[in-house]
Design a protein around this motif. Structure first.
Motif, PDB file in Angstrom:
ATOM      1  N   ALA A 220       0.838  -1.172  -0.049  1.00  0.00           N
ATOM      2  CA  ALA A 220      -0.004  -0.058   0.081  1.00  0.00           C
ATOM      3  C   ALA A 220       0.905   1.224  -0.108  1.00  0.00           C
ATOM      4  N   PRO A 221       0.379   2.483  -0.458  1.00  0.00           N
ATOM      5  CA  PRO A 221       1.222   3.555  -0.543  1.00  0.00           C
ATOM      6  C   PRO A 221       1.710   3.995   0.729  1.00  0.00           C
ATOM      7  N   GLY A 222       2.956   4.235   0.751  1.00  0.00           N
ATOM      8  CA  GLY A 222       3.448   4.767   2.173  1.00  0.00           C
ATOM      9  C   GLY A 222       4.242   3.545   2.883  1.00  0.00           C
ATOM     10  N   GLU A 223       4.050   2.322   2.537  1.00  0.00           N
ATOM     11  CA  GLU A 223       4.515   1.175   3.342  1.00  0.00           C
ATOM     12  C   GLU A 223       5.842   0.722   2.760  1.00  0.00           C
ATOM     13  N   PHE A 224       6.675   0.043   3.314  1.00  0.00           N
ATOM     14  CA  PHE A 224       7.793  -0.309   2.912  1.00  0.00           C
ATOM     15  C   PHE A 224       7.683  -1.446   1.707  1.00  0.00           C
ATOM     16  N   ASP A 225       8.363  -1.187   0.645  1.00  0.00           N
ATOM     17  CA  ASP A 225       8.103  -2.218  -0.574  1.00  0.00           C
ATOM     18  C   ASP A 225       9.171  -3.505  -0.252  1.00  0.00           C
ATOM     19  N   ALA A 226       8.920  -4.295   0.249  1.00  0.00           N
ATOM     20  CA  ALA A 226       9.794  -5.516   0.728  1.00  0.00           C
ATOM     21  C   ALA A 226      10.368  -6.075  -0.300  1.00  0.00           C
ATOM     22  N   MET A 227       9.694  -6.170  -1.371  1.00  0.00           N
ATOM     23  CA  MET A 227       9.945  -7.133  -2.693  1.00  0.00           C
ATOM     24  C   MET A 227      10.467  -6.064  -3.816  1.00  0.00           C
ATOM     25  N   SER A 228      10.788  -4.747  -3.493  1.00  0.00           N
ATOM     26  CA  SER A 228      11.407  -4.036  -4.463  1.00  0.00           C
ATOM     27  C   SER A 228      12.677  -4.542  -4.771  1.00  0.00           C
ATOM     28  N   PRO A 229      13.096  -4.543  -6.240  1.00  0.00           N
ATOM     29  CA  PRO A 229      14.461  -4.917  -6.607  1.00  0.00           C
ATOM     30  C   PRO A 229      15.467  -3.868  -5.935  1.00  0.00           C
ATOM     31  N   SER A 230      15.207  -2.864  -5.680  1.00  0.00           N
ATOM     32  CA  SER A 230      16.160  -1.858  -5.062  1.00  0.00           C
ATOM     33  C   SER A 230      16.760  -2.012  -3.847  1.00  0.00           C
ATOM     34  N   ASN A 231      15.857  -2.838  -3.223  1.00  0.00           N
ATOM     35  CA  ASN A 231      16.374  -3.393  -1.763  1.00  0.00           C
ATOM     36  C   ASN A 231      17.732  -4.301  -1.737  1.00  0.00           C
ATOM     37  N   VAL A 232      17.801  -4.936  -2.845  1.00  0.00           N
ATOM     38  CA  VAL A 232      19.107  -5.983  -3.165  1.00  0.00           C
ATOM     39  C   VAL A 232      20.195  -5.084  -3.558  1.00  0.00           C
ATOM     40  N   SER A 233      20.006  -4.032  -4.335  1.00  0.00           N
ATOM     41  CA  SER A 233      21.145  -3.105  -4.935  1.00  0.00           C
ATOM     42  C   SER A 233      22.151  -2.843  -3.866  1.00  0.00           C
ATOM     43  N   PRO A 234      21.990  -2.153  -2.649  1.00  0.00           N
ATOM     44  CA  PRO A 234      22.880  -1.617  -1.848  1.00  0.00           C
ATOM     45  C   PRO A 234      23.839  -2.771  -1.480  1.00  0.00           C
ATOM     46  N   LEU A 235      23.630  -3.850  -1.089  1.00  0.00           N
ATOM     47  CA  LEU A 235      24.538  -5.069  -0.999  1.00  0.00           C
ATOM     48  C   LEU A 235      25.381  -5.065  -2.329  1.00  0.00           C
ATOM     49  N   VAL A 236      24.872  -5.281  -3.350  1.00  0.00           N
ATOM     50  CA  VAL A 236      25.643  -5.524  -4.757  1.00  0.00           C
ATOM     51  C   VAL A 236      26.389  -4.135  -4.862  1.00  0.00           C
ATOM     52  N   VAL A 237      26.143  -2.965  -4.706  1.00  0.00           N
ATOM     53  CA  VAL A 237      26.943  -1.917  -4.724  1.00  0.00           C
ATOM     54  C   VAL A 237      28.010  -1.923  -3.943  1.00  0.00           C
ATOM     55  N   TRP A 238      28.004  -2.342  -2.726  1.00  0.00           N
ATOM     56  CA  TRP A 238      29.032  -2.559  -1.538  1.00  0.00           C
ATOM     57  C   TRP A 238      29.949  -3.632  -2.201  1.00  0.00           C
ATOM     58  N   LEU A 239      29.597  -4.870  -2.660  1.00  0.00           N
ATOM     59  CA  LEU A 239      30.532  -5.830  -3.126  1.00  0.00           C
ATOM     60  C   LEU A 239      31.181  -5.600  -4.492  1.00  0.00           C
ATOM     61  N   GLY A 240      30.680  -4.320  -4.988  1.00  0.00           N
ATOM     62  CA  GLY A 240      31.170  -4.102  -6.322  1.00  0.00           C
ATOM     63  C   GLY A 240      32.056  -2.997  -6.051  1.00  0.00           C
ATOM     64  N   SER A 241      32.278  -2.476  -4.738  1.00  0.00           N
ATOM     65  CA  SER A 241      33.130  -1.210  -4.419  1.00  0.00           C
ATOM     66  C   SER A 241      34.354  -1.767  -3.766  1.00  0.00           C
ATOM     67  N   ALA A 242      35.464  -0.883  -3.831  1.00  0.00           N
ATOM     68  CA  ALA A 242      36.711  -0.905  -3.085  1.00  0.00           C
ATOM     69  C   ALA A 242      36.449  -1.326  -1.741  1.00  0.00           C
ATOM     70  N   ASP A 243      35.497  -0.686  -0.928  1.00  0.00           N
ATOM     71  CA  ASP A 243      35.155  -0.701   0.643  1.00  0.00           C
ATOM     72  C   ASP A 243      35.027  -2.145   0.905  1.00  0.00           C
ATOM     73  N   CYS A 244      34.917  -3.238   0.150  1.00  0.00           N
ATOM     74  CA  CYS A 244      34.807  -4.647   0.359  1.00  0.00           C
ATOM     75  C   CYS A 244      35.720  -5.399   0.497  1.00  0.00           C
ATOM     76  N   ALA A 245      37.053  -4.825   0.737  1.00  0.00           N
ATOM     77  CA  ALA A 245      38.258  -5.578   0.732  1.00  0.00           C
ATOM     78  C   ALA A 245      38.464  -6.738   1.522  1.00  0.00           C
ATOM     79  N   GLY A 246      38.666  -7.916   1.228  1.00  0.00           N
ATOM     80  CA  GLY A 246      38.924  -8.887   1.958  1.00  0.00           C
ATOM     81  C   GLY A 246      37.610  -9.865   2.119  1.00  0.00           C
ATOM     82  N   VAL A 247      36.743  -9.423   1.265  1.00  0.00           N
ATOM     83  CA  VAL A 247      35.468 -10.256   1.133  1.00  0.00           C
ATOM     84  C   VAL A 247      35.399 -11.006  -0.210  1.00  0.00           C
ATOM     85  N   SER A 248      35.474 -12.130  -0.160  1.00  0.00           N
ATOM     86  CA  SER A 248      35.554 -12.898  -1.581  1.00  0.00           C
ATOM     87  C   SER A 248      35.089 -14.271  -1.416  1.00  0.00           C
ATOM     88  N   GLY A 249      34.622 -14.719  -2.513  1.00  0.00           N
ATOM     89  CA  GLY A 249      34.081 -16.241  -2.414  1.00  0.00           C
ATOM     90  C   GLY A 249      33.057 -16.561  -1.245  1.00  0.00           C
TER      91      GLY A 249
END
Length: 303
Positions: A220-249
């Protein structure tokens, strides 16, 4: 935004819609220059149009970011090579590869045709392998030339690849294969400064809206959209950044506001006779071991 990917050049496959589009926009919002790859095919892989990729690239540019579209088939050697070349020729470098492209050909096993098996294996598994191979060759050459690199690869698996999914034998097998590929690539490419991880996302996309129509309905309008694809992207962006040094496999499940480190096959209860078992002895040992083992999670679609 934090600018966590400021100046990085990022390639996202299957970025014309759904998760890929969300990833591309999120990377751009964090300062990355983005190569938006998409063939614009239907949910079953039929047809094709350059419109979706161009539209996402235009959206990024209109928002003040930098992007270019790529319309090649990344499940071919030529298309994968041109994908890497587009990043390097246009922006002078390649820092992150996000493998996301895919489609579905769902059937129960007894009805699953060879063409449907091959098509899904091609786009998901081969479509991960070839861009990864060409990107890795580029990064290896950079490393051998004395250049430093903080290269990142984010592969896209699925809960179907982790647990199985009724009616998706081809898709589940391909997604499980992507996890194996991720582990091998992380081990082989570490010497060149390349980190490789995988995600198993759950979100509302063209591929999931029919299968999970009830649980993936828009809120409903104003509620958290739990299934929005945008919810996944922050993790992907972090894993794609230099900040995730040491995280692999690693494999991460991402859904709504939840991130889970997935822990795969590892030794459980063991019996060692020190000699060859008879079939009856082996069966008895297995039954005893199973009483000590964790009960596996059910396959998706089973109750």
């Amino acid at each position: 935004m934090t600018g966590i990917c400021e100046g990085r050049v990022v390639v996202v496959t299957g970025a014309g819609r759904g998760l890929g589009r969300a990833h591309a926009l999120a990377f751009a919002a964090e300062g990355a220059k983005v190569v938006v790859n998409d063939l614009g095919v239907g949910v079953d892989g039929a047809g094709g149009s350059g419109g979706p990729a161009r539209a996402v690239a235009d959206e990024i540019v209109a928002g003040g970011g930098t992007a270019v579209s790529h319309l090649g088939d990344i499940a071919t050697a030529e298309g994968a090579a041109s994908l890497v070349a587009t990043a390097v020729d246009t922006f002078g470098r390649l820092d992150t590869l996000v493998n996301n492209a895919g489609f579905l050909r769902d059937r129960m096993l007894v009805n699953l045709g060879e063409d449907d098996w091959d098509a899904v294996m091609r786009v998901h598994l081969k479509g991960h392998f070839l861009p990864l191979k060409h990107a890795a060759a580029h990064w290896r050459a950079e490393a051998k030339g004395g250049g430093g690199t903080a290269a990142r690869v984010v592969n896209t698996s699925s809960g179907a690849g982790l647990l199985g999914s009724v009616g998706q034998g081809n898709y589940a097998a391909a997604k499980a294969g992507i996890i194996g590929l991720t582990l091998v690539a992380a081990a082989e490419l570490a010497r060149y400064g390349v980190q490789v991880n995988a995600i198993a996302p759950a979100a509302r996309t063209r591929m999931t809206e029919q299968t999970f129509a009830e649980t993936m309905a828009a809120p409903a309008p104003g509620e958290f959209d739990a299934m929005s694809p945008s919810n996944v992207s922050p993790l992907v962006v972090w894993l794609g950044s230099a900040d995730c040094a040491g995280v692999s496999g690693r494999v991460f499940e991402a859904e709504a506001g939840r991130i889970t480190v997935m822990e795969g096959w590892r030794p459980g209860p063991t019996a060692d006779k020190g000699a060859r078992w008879t079939p009856v002895e082996a069966g008895g040992a297995v039954r005893k071991l199973l009483t000590e083992a964790e009960v596996p999670h059910p396959v998706y679609g089973m109750r």
